[in-house]
Scaffold this motif. Sequence first.
Motif, PDB file in Angstrom:
ATOM      1  N   ILE A   1      -1.401   9.706  -3.289  1.00 50.35           N
ATOM      2  CA  ILE A   1      -2.506   9.505  -4.228  1.00 50.35           C
ATOM      3  C   ILE A   1      -3.679  10.375  -3.790  1.00 50.35           C
ATOM      4  CG2 ILE A   1      -4.264   7.870  -5.056  1.00 50.35           C
ATOM      5  CD1 ILE A   1      -2.227   5.681  -4.987  1.00 50.35           C
ATOM      6  N   ILE A   2      -4.346  10.997  -4.762  1.00 54.47           N
ATOM      7  CA  ILE A   2      -5.559  11.767  -4.498  1.00 54.47           C
ATOM      8  C   ILE A   2      -6.707  11.118  -5.252  1.00 54.47           C
ATOM      9  CG2 ILE A   2      -6.734  13.993  -4.751  1.00 54.47           C
ATOM     10  CD1 ILE A   2      -3.953  15.320  -4.701  1.00 54.47           C
ATOM     11  N   THR A   3      -7.798  10.855  -4.547  1.00 57.75           N
ATOM     12  CA  THR A   3      -8.976  10.273  -5.185  1.00 57.75           C
ATOM     13  C   THR A   3     -10.214  11.082  -4.823  1.00 57.75           C
ATOM     14  OG1 THR A   3      -9.646   8.762  -3.398  1.00 57.75           O
ATOM     15  CG2 THR A   3      -7.922   7.992  -4.900  1.00 57.75           C
TER      16      THR A   3
ATOM     17  N   PRO B   1       0.824  -1.207   0.000  1.00 60.00           N
ATOM     18  CA  PRO B   1       0.000   0.000   0.000  1.00 60.00           C
ATOM     19  C   PRO B   1       0.860   1.260   0.000  1.00 60.00           C
ATOM     20  CG  PRO B   1       0.101  -0.954   2.209  1.00 60.00           C
ATOM     21  CD  PRO B   1       0.793  -1.925   1.284  1.00 60.00           C
ATOM     22  N   VAL B   2       0.347   2.317  -0.594  1.00 55.61           N
ATOM     23  CA  VAL B   2       1.019   3.607  -0.457  1.00 55.61           C
ATOM     24  C   VAL B   2       0.906   4.035   0.998  1.00 55.61           C
ATOM     25  CG1 VAL B   2       0.581   4.286  -2.842  1.00 55.61           C
ATOM     26  CG2 VAL B   2      -1.064   4.908  -1.077  1.00 55.61           C
ATOM     27  N   ASP B   3       1.781   4.947   1.415  1.00 55.87           N
ATOM     28  CA  ASP B   3       1.809   5.348   2.824  1.00 55.87           C
ATOM     29  C   ASP B   3       0.693   6.316   3.191  1.00 55.87           C
ATOM     30  OD1 ASP B   3       4.136   3.859   3.303  1.00 55.87           O
ATOM     31  OD2 ASP B   3       5.394   5.492   2.557  1.00 55.87           O
ATOM     32  N   ARG B   4       0.374   7.232   2.253  1.00 52.88           N
ATOM     33  CA  ARG B   4      -0.536   8.322   2.618  1.00 52.88           C
ATOM     34  C   ARG B   4      -1.375   8.730   1.409  1.00 52.88           C
ATOM     35  NH1 ARG B   4      -1.685  12.456   6.036  1.00 52.88           N
ATOM     36  NH2 ARG B   4      -1.706  14.599   5.277  1.00 52.88           N
ATOM     37  N   VAL B   5      -2.683   8.933   1.649  1.00 55.98           N
ATOM     38  CA  VAL B   5      -3.577   9.331   0.560  1.00 55.98           C
ATOM     39  C   VAL B   5      -4.425  10.528   0.987  1.00 55.98           C
ATOM     40  CG1 VAL B   5      -3.690   6.975  -0.323  1.00 55.98           C
ATOM     41  CG2 VAL B   5      -5.477   7.784   1.225  1.00 55.98           C
TER      42      VAL B   5
ATOM     43  N   GLY C   1      -4.660  -1.174   3.305  1.00 52.20           N
ATOM     44  CA  GLY C   1      -3.659  -1.051   4.367  1.00 52.20           C
ATOM     45  C   GLY C   1      -2.995   0.301   4.446  1.00 52.20           C
ATOM     46  N   VAL C   2      -3.594   1.333   3.819  1.00 54.05           N
ATOM     47  CA  VAL C   2      -3.035   2.686   3.904  1.00 54.05           C
ATOM     48  C   VAL C   2      -3.104   3.155   5.360  1.00 54.05           C
ATOM     49  CG1 VAL C   2      -3.287   5.072   3.158  1.00 54.05           C
ATOM     50  CG2 VAL C   2      -3.732   3.217   1.550  1.00 54.05           C
ATOM     51  N   GLU C   3      -1.989   3.642   5.871  1.00 54.76           N
ATOM     52  CA  GLU C   3      -1.932   4.013   7.286  1.00 54.76           C
ATOM     53  C   GLU C   3      -2.299   5.467   7.547  1.00 54.76           C
ATOM     54  OE1 GLU C   3       1.823   2.941   8.923  1.00 54.76           O
ATOM     55  OE2 GLU C   3       1.490   0.783   8.710  1.00 54.76           O
ATOM     56  N   SER C   4      -2.108   6.345   6.572  1.00 49.97           N
ATOM     57  CA  SER C   4      -2.340   7.778   6.791  1.00 49.97           C
ATOM     58  C   SER C   4      -3.329   8.291   5.744  1.00 49.97           C
ATOM     59  CB  SER C   4      -1.015   8.543   6.682  1.00 49.97           C
ATOM     60  OG  SER C   4      -1.218   9.923   6.871  1.00 49.97           O
ATOM     61  N   ILE C   5      -4.478   8.772   6.213  1.00 51.23           N
ATOM     62  CA  ILE C   5      -5.549   9.228   5.324  1.00 51.23           C
ATOM     63  C   ILE C   5      -5.973  10.636   5.716  1.00 51.23           C
ATOM     64  CG2 ILE C   5      -7.917   8.832   4.554  1.00 51.23           C
ATOM     65  CD1 ILE C   5      -7.493   5.846   5.093  1.00 51.23           C
TER      66      ILE C   5
ATOM     67  N   PHE D   1      -4.841   1.835  -4.392  1.00 47.48           N
ATOM     68  CA  PHE D   1      -3.894   2.252  -3.358  1.00 47.48           C
ATOM     69  C   PHE D   1      -2.755   1.251  -3.165  1.00 47.48           C
ATOM     70  CE2 PHE D   1      -8.170   3.794  -2.388  1.00 47.48           C
ATOM     71  CZ  PHE D   1      -7.953   5.171  -2.390  1.00 47.48           C
ATOM     72  N   LEU D   2      -2.661   0.283  -4.067  1.00 49.38           N
ATOM     73  CA  LEU D   2      -1.628  -0.750  -3.963  1.00 49.38           C
ATOM     74  C   LEU D   2      -0.607  -0.618  -5.083  1.00 49.38           C
ATOM     75  CD1 LEU D   2      -3.911  -3.812  -3.172  1.00 49.38           C
ATOM     76  CD2 LEU D   2      -2.303  -2.745  -1.588  1.00 49.38           C
ATOM     77  N   LYS D   3       0.659  -0.879  -4.755  1.00 45.66           N
ATOM     78  CA  LYS D   3       1.739  -0.872  -5.737  1.00 45.66           C
ATOM     79  C   LYS D   3       2.265  -2.293  -5.897  1.00 45.66           C
ATOM     80  CE  LYS D   3       3.988   1.794  -3.070  1.00 45.66           C
ATOM     81  NZ  LYS D   3       5.105   2.556  -2.462  1.00 45.66           N
ATOM     82  N   PRO D   4       2.137  -2.871  -7.092  1.00 41.93           N
ATOM     83  CA  PRO D   4       2.714  -4.196  -7.287  1.00 41.93           C
ATOM     84  C   PRO D   4       4.238  -4.114  -7.349  1.00 41.93           C
ATOM     85  CG  PRO D   4       1.808  -3.364  -9.341  1.00 41.93           C
ATOM     86  CD  PRO D   4       1.453  -2.370  -8.289  1.00 41.93           C
ATOM     87  N   GLN D   5       4.878  -5.015  -6.667  1.00 42.29           N
ATOM     88  CA  GLN D   5       6.346  -5.056  -6.662  1.00 42.29           C
ATOM     89  C   GLN D   5       6.817  -6.480  -6.916  1.00 42.29           C
ATOM     90  OE1 GLN D   5       7.193  -3.633  -2.719  1.00 42.29           O
ATOM     91  NE2 GLN D   5       7.307  -1.485  -3.375  1.00 42.29           N
TER      92      GLN D   5
END
Length: 435
Positions: free
Chosen positions: A212-214, A122-126, A152-156, A392-396
């Motif tokens: 990310i902004i949605t 997940p990205v850290d903050r959205v 699983g984004v921790e900061s919203i 909100f997910l980044k594939p790695q």
Amino acid sequence: MIQTIDLRGLTPSRAEFLDLVPRAVTDVSVAQGAAEALIDDVRERGAAALRAQAVRFDGAEAASIRVPQSDIDDAVATLDADVRAALEEAIDRVRSATAAQIPPAQSTVLGDGAVVEQRWQPVDRVGLYVPGGKAVYPSSVVMNVVPAQAAGVESIALASPPQVEFGGRVHPTILGAAGLLGITEVYAMGGAGAIGALAYGVSDIGLEPVQIITGPGNVYVAAAKRLVRGRTGIDSEAGPTEILIIADETANARYVAADLVSQAEHDELAAAVLVTNSPAFADEVRLELEGCANSTLHSERVLVALRGQQSAIVLVDDLAAAARFSDAYGPEHLEIQVADSDAVLAGIHSAGAIFIGAYAPVSLGDYLAGSNHVLPTGGQSRFSSGLGAYTFLKPQQVIRYDRDALEAVSQNIHALATSENLPAHAEAVAARFPR
């Protein structure tokens, strides 16, 4: 009231279909200059710019740009009981459906000691934007927050315009929905300036930039999202809402008319399109539209939308042609109300969300279906999807090779590196195997 487009007897190509679909005239670029000036103002003057923009565009300076926790708690405590129950049910349903969008970690073994792992981080903050304007959208709080939390984004951080009616505060129903979801970072700010603030941060109110902004918004919000893309990720440039209904003579004309009106209610530029192979059914719907459109609360807005160039009843030869038309249109919301819905569904490839049968209206998806209502508009469903946990997910990829596994492919690496005239690539591998 609503135009008719007759495509019977025609077999348009894909390119011709794109020219035939009815669309509202909305050009995000016309708002780009104004949006850029508002973003630059926020970058230069921070909170002072946000306050000035609130007075200019929302009619009231924010009582406090960062909403105090006490205001969020009070909003939860004073939520209408029926609204609270509906929101809690919506939250549960969207959480359940969104859980299926989390891909599992996978490992691919390509040989002894050669493994490629796929993981999703997940990205850290959205930053989530909830518009004001013609309506209040607590449902959009749910649709934006739940997928981020599921990922699983921790900061919203959540932003919504200050309201004159509430003394420059965020609408209490928006705050109540945020509070139910455990969101504690809320800002009373709107429009392009809010998008700029989320992207670049505003130090004097402790707002850190997001990744990310949605969320939906007007043309200035869409233009601002276009401008900050690259600095931050975005979901899409949302435009006016749209509904396309594929129906045959077995459908209920009153249901279809009511569903068309339900989306026309959003905005004068909203698109309401019926595609049918039955001229008699088209006439029934046209009659039902007269009654539905004139009797609803926002009839003036609805009538403008239905009479606009973006709305139409489209006549086609058969349901296969209806599916082809829909795919060329790429609707945000697609309803299929026909005798054999699975046969039509098999020909559909592009739609934000698909509603099957007489008892799955778009209104269900707006609130309580469990699906997400933040969807691509303006034909973007032809190449993009709606909001989900995957947003909100980044594939790695994680690569694990031991010595023997690398040696087994070293000659192939040497051959390809040499063919691309990149000898150092081959030398980096050869260094591990001195002769």
